[in-house]
Design a protein around this motif. Structure first.
Motif, PDB file in Angstrom:
ATOM      1  N   UNK A   3      -4.717  -3.211   7.748  1.00 12.78           N
ATOM      2  CA  UNK A   3      -4.935  -1.821   7.151  1.00 12.78           C
ATOM      3  C   UNK A   3      -5.957  -0.865   7.758  1.00 12.78           C
ATOM      4  N   UNK A   4      -6.915  -1.504   8.159  1.00 11.36           N
ATOM      5  CA  UNK A   4      -7.943  -0.782   8.808  1.00 11.36           C
ATOM      6  C   UNK A   4      -7.762  -0.401  10.347  1.00 11.36           C
ATOM      7  N   UNK A   5      -7.200  -1.189  10.924  1.00 13.06           N
ATOM      8  CA  UNK A   5      -6.624  -1.017  12.413  1.00 13.06           C
ATOM      9  C   UNK A   5      -5.687   0.155  12.416  1.00 13.06           C
ATOM     10  N   UNK A   6      -4.683   0.017  11.323  1.00 12.79           N
ATOM     11  CA  UNK A   6      -3.583   0.799  11.135  1.00 12.79           C
ATOM     12  C   UNK A   6      -3.996   2.221  10.794  1.00 12.79           C
ATOM     13  N   UNK A   7      -5.039   2.532   9.971  1.00 10.97           N
ATOM     14  CA  UNK A   7      -5.537   3.746   9.601  1.00 10.97           C
ATOM     15  C   UNK A   7      -6.184   4.247  10.754  1.00 10.97           C
ATOM     16  N   UNK A   8      -6.944   3.433  11.498  1.00 14.17           N
ATOM     17  CA  UNK A   8      -7.722   4.190  12.765  1.00 14.17           C
ATOM     18  C   UNK A   8      -6.763   4.374  13.842  1.00 14.17           C
ATOM     19  N   UNK A  16     -10.300  11.017   7.890  1.00  8.40           N
ATOM     20  CA  UNK A  16     -11.023  10.842   9.208  1.00  8.40           C
ATOM     21  C   UNK A  16     -11.949   9.511   8.901  1.00  8.40           C
ATOM     22  N   UNK A  17     -12.761   9.475   9.873  1.00  8.27           N
ATOM     23  CA  UNK A  17     -13.404   8.066  10.138  1.00  8.27           C
ATOM     24  C   UNK A  17     -14.497   7.969   8.851  1.00  8.27           C
ATOM     25  N   UNK A  18     -15.045   9.064   8.500  1.00  8.95           N
ATOM     26  CA  UNK A  18     -15.736   9.167   7.289  1.00  8.95           C
ATOM     27  C   UNK A  18     -15.037   8.645   5.992  1.00  8.95           C
ATOM     28  N   UNK A  19     -13.874   9.291   5.615  1.00  9.27           N
ATOM     29  CA  UNK A  19     -12.891   9.044   4.808  1.00  9.27           C
ATOM     30  C   UNK A  19     -12.569   7.604   4.724  1.00  9.27           C
ATOM     31  N   UNK A  20     -12.296   6.892   5.670  1.00 11.11           N
ATOM     32  CA  UNK A  20     -11.820   5.713   6.006  1.00 11.11           C
ATOM     33  C   UNK A  20     -13.007   4.666   5.711  1.00 11.11           C
ATOM     34  N   UNK A  21     -14.376   5.105   5.947  1.00  7.26           N
ATOM     35  CA  UNK A  21     -15.317   4.197   5.579  1.00  7.26           C
ATOM     36  C   UNK A  21     -15.427   4.153   4.277  1.00  7.26           C
ATOM     37  N   UNK A  22     -15.453   5.253   3.450  1.00  8.68           N
ATOM     38  CA  UNK A  22     -15.171   5.451   1.935  1.00  8.68           C
ATOM     39  C   UNK A  22     -14.206   4.459   1.332  1.00  8.68           C
ATOM     40  N   UNK A  23     -13.064   4.525   1.743  1.00  6.32           N
ATOM     41  CA  UNK A  23     -12.024   3.900   1.425  1.00  6.32           C
ATOM     42  C   UNK A  23     -12.059   2.308   1.552  1.00  6.32           C
ATOM     43  N   UNK A  24     -12.737   1.923   2.670  1.00  3.78           N
ATOM     44  CA  UNK A  24     -13.098   0.585   2.844  1.00  3.78           C
ATOM     45  C   UNK A  24     -14.314   0.045   1.844  1.00  3.78           C
ATOM     46  N   UNK A  25     -15.141   0.918   1.533  1.00  7.23           N
ATOM     47  CA  UNK A  25     -15.885   0.598   0.458  1.00  7.23           C
ATOM     48  C   UNK A  25     -15.237   0.460  -1.061  1.00  7.23           C
ATOM     49  N   UNK A  38     -12.507  -0.148  -1.370  1.00  7.78           N
ATOM     50  CA  UNK A  38     -11.640  -1.756  -1.317  1.00  7.78           C
ATOM     51  C   UNK A  38     -12.569  -2.828  -1.803  1.00  7.78           C
ATOM     52  N   UNK A  39     -13.544  -2.718  -1.201  1.00  9.35           N
ATOM     53  CA  UNK A  39     -14.581  -3.791  -1.541  1.00  9.35           C
ATOM     54  C   UNK A  39     -14.858  -3.842  -3.111  1.00  9.35           C
ATOM     55  N   UNK A  40     -15.113  -2.757  -3.690  1.00 15.06           N
ATOM     56  CA  UNK A  40     -15.589  -2.473  -5.124  1.00 15.06           C
ATOM     57  C   UNK A  40     -14.518  -2.680  -6.153  1.00 15.06           C
ATOM     58  N   UNK A  41     -13.439  -1.994  -5.969  1.00 17.41           N
ATOM     59  CA  UNK A  41     -12.305  -1.820  -6.716  1.00 17.41           C
ATOM     60  C   UNK A  41     -10.886  -2.271  -6.243  1.00 17.41           C
ATOM     61  N   UNK A  42     -11.006  -3.021  -4.989  1.00 11.89           N
ATOM     62  CA  UNK A  42      -9.512  -3.328  -4.488  1.00 11.89           C
ATOM     63  C   UNK A  42      -8.699  -2.264  -4.014  1.00 11.89           C
ATOM     64  N   UNK A  43      -9.062  -1.262  -4.032  1.00 15.71           N
ATOM     65  CA  UNK A  43      -8.240   0.153  -3.431  1.00 15.71           C
ATOM     66  C   UNK A  43      -7.595  -0.327  -2.023  1.00 15.71           C
ATOM     67  N   UNK A  44      -6.397  -0.269  -1.908  1.00 16.56           N
ATOM     68  CA  UNK A  44      -5.761  -0.712  -0.679  1.00 16.56           C
ATOM     69  C   UNK A  44      -6.288   0.278   0.410  1.00 16.56           C
ATOM     70  N   UNK A  45      -6.642   0.155   1.463  1.00 14.22           N
ATOM     71  CA  UNK A  45      -7.274   1.096   2.452  1.00 14.22           C
ATOM     72  C   UNK A  45      -6.178   2.136   3.018  1.00 14.22           C
ATOM     73  N   UNK A  46      -4.895   1.470   3.088  1.00 11.53           N
ATOM     74  CA  UNK A  46      -3.865   2.396   3.542  1.00 11.53           C
ATOM     75  C   UNK A  46      -2.893   3.033   2.392  1.00 11.53           C
ATOM     76  N   UNK A  47      -3.643   2.573   1.095  1.00 13.09           N
ATOM     77  CA  UNK A  47      -2.826   3.279   0.177  1.00 13.09           C
ATOM     78  C   UNK A  47      -1.433   2.606  -0.394  1.00 13.09           C
ATOM     79  N   UNK A  48      -1.369   1.626   0.145  1.00 16.35           N
ATOM     80  CA  UNK A  48       0.036   0.971   0.103  1.00 16.35           C
ATOM     81  C   UNK A  48       0.298   0.561  -1.424  1.00 16.35           C
ATOM     82  N   UNK A  49      -0.770   0.420  -2.121  1.00 16.89           N
ATOM     83  CA  UNK A  49      -0.400  -0.063  -3.548  1.00 16.89           C
ATOM     84  C   UNK A  49      -0.153   1.307  -4.461  1.00 16.89           C
ATOM     85  N   UNK A  50      -0.069   2.538  -3.997  1.00 18.52           N
ATOM     86  CA  UNK A  50       0.405   3.650  -4.569  1.00 18.52           C
ATOM     87  C   UNK A  50      -1.049   4.289  -4.976  1.00 18.52           C
TER      88      UNK A  50
END
Length: 224
Positions: free
Chosen positions: A124-129, A157-166, A168-180
């Protein structure tokens, strides 16, 4: 090879189109399934009307299919659209949803055509990049704790991706939004002849469900 791309206007379907064009496929059609149900198991709903504008920007004919969004029947509705076309394959933007990929594969098999999912099981991270490097993509729908209304309309952008990664660690949000968790819209891509500009938008936020949609009411093409 003549193919149709299942096209919702978001990052994944645009990646599918990008991949098909890059690999020399003859993309005959973009297929947008318009669902009456916001809870569709198969199809992207937010701002699906704007695929007409995107198709004009790309220069590939758009075919719209309509469905009530009833589970399983909506798959047959897609099949009814595809079976009338002279194509050799269908390309989808599936990333991790077994439900969606299995059904697209099944329909393709029944029609005697090939099924392609170029993003399938990508990291997911490589894909989003890669997505960030190719498209101008914004978030137009959210449905996950941690994604408040400030994310609606935000460019990824990269900043948003960094926040999505965090998140993911905190709430298990899928970095690429694949869980809706979030839905996206692509305003520009290398294969667009014109950029899409939002003229009028409205944020619709539901505090009870902690979800929202950026509804694009008016938009236009800005030639490159």
């Amino acid at each position: 090879m003549r193919v149709a791309v299942l096209y919702s206007g978001g990052k994944d379907s645009n990646y599918a189109l990008y991949w098909a064009l890059k690999n020399g496929f003859e993309v005959k059609y973009l297929i947008s399934m318009v669902s009456e149900s916001d809870e569709s198991y198969m199809y992207h709903v937010p701002n699906i009307h704007l695929t007409e504008l995107q198709a004009r920007a790309v220069g590939i004919p758009l075919i719209k299919g309509f469905t009530s969004g009833e589970k399983e029947k909506e798959v047959e509705d897609m099949k009814a659209v595809l079976e009338g076309l002279r194509i050799d394959g269908v390309v989808a933007g599936a990333l991790a949803s077994e439900y969606q990929k299995q059904r697209v594969d099944r329909v393709a098999k029944e029609l005697g055509i090939e099924s392609f999912a170029p993003a399938w099981h990508r990291n997911p991270v490589d894909y989003m990049r890669e997505i960030i490097g190719i498209f101008d993509v914004v978030i137009v729908g959210t449905a996950a704790y941690g994604l408040d209304q400030s994310w609606l309309g935000r460019r990824i952008d990269e900043k948003a991706l960094g926040e999505l990664m965090r998140l993911n660690e905190k709430y298990r949000v899928h970095v690429a939004g694949e869980g809706g968790e979030f839905e996206t819209f692509v305003r520009d891509a290398p294969f667009f002849r014109a950029r899409i500009v939002f003229d009028e938008v409205e944020k619709k936020w539901n505090e009870c469900s902690y979800s929202g949609v950026l509804e694009v009411k008016k938009a236009h093409l800005d030639p490159k």
